[in-house]
Design an enzyme around this catalytic site. Structure first.
Site, PDB file in Angstrom:
ATOM      1  N   HIS A  59      10.314  38.350  19.716  1.00  0.00           N
ATOM      2  CA  HIS A  59       9.459  38.924  18.670  1.00  0.00           C
ATOM      3  C   HIS A  59      10.261  39.837  17.746  1.00  0.00           C
ATOM      4  CE1 HIS A  59       5.877  41.810  17.748  1.00  0.00           C
ATOM      5  NE2 HIS A  59       6.098  40.982  16.755  1.00  0.00           N
ATOM      6  N   ASN A  74       2.657  46.399  19.840  1.00  0.00           N
ATOM      7  CA  ASN A  74       1.388  46.198  19.140  1.00  0.00           C
ATOM      8  C   ASN A  74       0.188  46.596  19.997  1.00  0.00           C
ATOM      9  OD1 ASN A  74       2.528  45.445  16.784  1.00  0.00           O
ATOM     10  ND2 ASN A  74       2.252  43.237  17.066  1.00  0.00           N
ATOM     11  N   GLU A 133      11.815  42.354  20.385  1.00  0.00           N
ATOM     12  CA  GLU A 133      11.020  42.535  21.605  1.00  0.00           C
ATOM     13  C   GLU A 133      10.950  41.185  22.308  1.00  0.00           C
ATOM     14  OE1 GLU A 133       6.795  43.232  20.969  1.00  0.00           O
ATOM     15  OE2 GLU A 133       6.771  44.802  22.492  1.00  0.00           O
ATOM     16  N   SER A 172       3.365  37.747  17.929  1.00  0.00           N
ATOM     17  CA  SER A 172       3.300  39.204  18.084  1.00  0.00           C
ATOM     18  C   SER A 172       2.242  39.594  19.097  1.00  0.00           C
ATOM     19  CB  SER A 172       3.020  39.865  16.742  1.00  0.00           C
ATOM     20  OG  SER A 172       1.807  39.378  16.227  1.00  0.00           O
TER      21      SER A 172
END
Ligand code: COA
Length: 692
Positions: A429, A479, A441, A408
């Site tokens: 991801h 993130n 992702e 991540s």
């Protein structure tokens, strides 16, 4: 010709040829009108069949024509419907592919509907912030009953032909589209009965008003501030209490109201954003995606198991590897439990569960994985561990195998450096829980090949995910922004906002869950570990609050200990003065004077800093386009689609406001919070993201 006219004996067959999805563009509406007139005028024609050429029946109104001059020109959908419905010769819709929105409404105006078994039918307008505006809410309750209509139209689901048949939405399932449609039309001619017109049905009288009240309550909870579902219920209720003509007028007025709404604009932006995100500008057309037909997942824990389920559910055989027999058994147990819950809730059949489990193999040795097209590594976030795994995978896997990492935030290039095939290494991801969250992702390393990218982008569609491509940086698209969202939530707590206010503002905006309630759910002990690492790498001009640490010290780990930012009775969160006292202590210790926040300020401070960071991602090429960032947040973080995503929403509110907030916060928060150059430029030039 957009609509082809052909004669089969005594039946006229109108075939719509308007790729890719036979949307009801101006040319199609004109073609249909002309075809129907021709059929009606032809003495030898005794019935008319409407069907779609290519891969589908009609996917609905042409969304790209919405609000344009073309949408106002030529025959209206209602004119075509009227012609079909009032035709003295039987009219039949023969359906394959999808009959959606205006497409299904055309079919509902025909005297009969037949479909091949693989067809799907639905009224998905709700997903665009709209309602079916051509009689969909009036004809469906009259045809299939009120409850089925409420659920069909408010969910926007595409239902399979068999279910549509059992509901009475289609009259027969046929084997061959054209000959089946023609045969059904001849049957109607032979029967000689007056053509059935749905509007004349009386099926909806005597409906208990409590049904609507209950459905409204249930829907309001689910729809998180969306306007369309409630309007749809109003229309279906009107369809049950008013004569058809009045109900149709009521529906038109409601449609117009929704059409003008910001939510409609946002959802249509989102519809195209999701499709645009699949396109990677620098991949040449000569690179065609290759199907990924077999997969291995490294790690059978919570994340790996969830990823394994995604593939197994999509019919792709998957091998899960973990370090020991115990770890494998534990992972398998969790997967079985998850499936069993779905079966007990009725969202999955036992047969589908058995099939999915049959597609899963569990191993403990790399050699036992066997040749697969893709490996997804889902081990702990530890670079050394990941590099070891990739070296091992590179050794045992055939050259063609793509090696993906579910990291991540870690550096894909560094992971790729552990292999001799960096062109085949890519980030894949998924978001937790992987079998639920839609986002995939994909992360491009500097050596990742076009072929690898094309393959993993195309994979998303096969496994029911929405793909976005991100560049390689700490946290990728989502993130990296998240830090600012949760970070600012904490700073606001320290400055005087309460957990309830922050979560309430986020949730009434439409977030699935507020940021603090979310952390309570995830458990704060995990946060503390990650935060300790982050503190070490924090730039010297930045600080973090110590609220989380203080809460954990007081035994407040979140839901699992019954208290965190809130106290919990079961899953119900309750404001807790003890938590507030801890937060107030933290403010005092940090020398921060507490004050009241307006809800608007809370909203802006939650989302603007992360939008500013997203602008930096655009500058750096981490995200290809602003709308990709919207897709990431809607599918990975519960951002409401009816706001269009954070970038679309911020542009509606005003990028100058985003800039003001960044300018205000940067001196206090640190240089990373400073306004993005791109944002400054766009504001100075009065432009939006698409003009960047
Ligand atoms: N109007 C205009 N364009 C449409 C469209 C519509 N109703 N439906 C699909 N398209 C376009 C897409 O934008 C895409 O264009 P692109 O290739 O340039 O990106 C193309 O048709 C193919 O659509 P896509 O969604 O990629 O194909 P699919 O096979 O995965 O799905 C559908 C097909 C029809 C199920 C899906 O496109 C869909 O749900 N469409 C919307 C249906 C709808 O909401 N109708 C009601 C309108 S009020």
């Amino acid at each position: 010709m957009s609509v082809d006219y052909a004669i089969e004996g005594d039946v006229a067959v109108l075939t719509i040829n308007h790729p890719p999805v036979n949307a009801l563009s101006l040319v199609v509406r004109e073609g249909l009108k002309a075809g129907i007139q021709k059929g009606l005028a032809d003495q030898n024609v005794r019935a008319i069949v409407v069907l779609g050429g290519g891969r589908t029946f009609i996917a609905g109104a042409d969304i790209s024509e919405f609000g344009t001059e073309k949408s106002r020109q030529g025959p209206r959908l209602q004119d075509i419907q009227r012609a079909l419905e009032t035709s003295p010769k039987p009219t039949v819709a023969a359906i394959h592919g999808t009959a959606l929105g205006g497409g299904l409404e055309i079919a509902l105006a025909c005297h009969s509907r037949v479909a091949v078994a693989s067809a799907k039918l639905g009224l998905p307008e709700v997903k665009l912030g709209l309602l079916p505006g051509a009689g969909g809410t009036v004809r469906t309750p009259r045809l299939i009953g009120v409850e089925a209509a409420l659920s069909l139209v408010t969910s926007g689901d595409h239902i399979p032909a068999a279910k549509a048949h059992s509901l009475g939405l289609v009259d027969a399932i046929i084997d061959d589209l054209r000959s089946g449609g023609v045969a059904y039309a001849r049957k109607l001619v032979a029967e000689g009965a007056p053509p059935p017109v749905i509007e004349r049905n009386e099926k909806v009288t005597g409906v208990d008003p409590a049904l609507f009240r209950d459905f409204r309550e249930k829907t309001a909870k689910k729809s998180r501030g969306q306007l369309a579902p409630a309007k749809i219920i109003d229309c279906i209720e009107a369809a049950c209490t008013k004569p058809a003509a009045e109900a149709l007028a009521f529906e038109t007025a409601a449609f117009q109201e929704l059409f003008q709404s910001d939510q409609r604009k946002a959802l249509i932006h989102y519809f195209f954003a999701e499709r645009e995100a699949r396109k990677i500008p620098d991949i040449p057309e000569s690179v065609q995606p290759q199907k990924i037909g077999s997969v291995a997942v490294i790690g059978a824990g919570l994340m790996g198991g969830g990823i394994g389920m995604v593939f197994a559910n999509a019919g792709i055989p998957v091998t899960l590897l973990d370090v020991s027999d115990e770890a494998v058994a534990k992972g398998r147990g969790i997967i079985e439990k998850n499936y069993a819950t779905s079966v007990s809730r009725g969202s999955m059949t036992q047969a589908r569960m058995d099939d999915a489990l049959d597609r899963m193999r569990f191993v403990t040795k790399y050699e036992d994985i066997g040749p697969v097209d893709l490996v997804v590594e889902a081990a702990f976030e530890d670079m050394d561990l990941k590099k070891k795994i990739f070296t091992e995978l590179d050794r045992v896997m055939p050259d063609k195998t793509i090696l993906g990492s579910n990291t991540s935030s870690l550096n894909i290039d560094e992971i790729a450096s552990a292999t001799k095939r960096p062109d085949k290494v890519v980030g894949v991801h998924f978001f937790s829980p992987a079998n639920v969250m839609k986002l995939q992702e994909n992360v491009r390393g500097k050596a990742t090949s076009h072929q690898t990218l094309a393959d993993v982008m195309a994979l998303a569609k096969d496994i029911g995910k929405v793909a976005v491509l991100a560049g390689n940086c700490d946290g990728f698209i989502g993130n990296r922004m998240l830090q600012y969202y949760t970070g600012e939530a904490e700073f606001m707590l320290e400055e005087g906002a309460t957990p309830e206010q922050i979560d309430r503002v986020a949730e009434s905006f439409g977030m699935a869950m507020g940021p603090l309630a979310m952390r309570d759910l995830a458990g704060m002990d995990t946060s503390v570990r990650i935060r300790a690492i982050r503190r070490k790498t924090l730039p010297p001009d930045e600080r973090m609050t110590d609220i989380v640490e203080r809460l954990v010290e007081a035994g407040r780990y979140g839901q699992k200990t019954g208290k965190g930012y809130y106290r919990y009775e079961g899953r119900t969160r309750i404001a807790d003065p003890e938590a507030i006292a801890i937060i107030e202590d933290a403010s005092r210790a940090a020398g921060v004077k507490r004050r009241a926040f307006t809800d608007e300020e809370v909203l802006y401070r939650l989302f603007f800093p992360m939008v500013n960071e997203a602008a930096k991602e655009l500058e750096e090429g981490i995200a290809i386009r602003a709308s990709d960032i919207d897709v990431v947040w809607v599918n990975g973080y519960g951002f409401p689609a009816h706001r269009g995503g954070p970038m679309f929403w911020a542009e509606q509110v005003g990028l100058d406001k985003v800039l003001d907030t960044s300018r205000e916060l940067a001196p206090r928060r640190g240089v990373r919070w400073a306004p993005a150059k791109l944002l400054e430029r766009l504001v100075a030039e009065g432009k939006g993201w698409s003009k960047a």
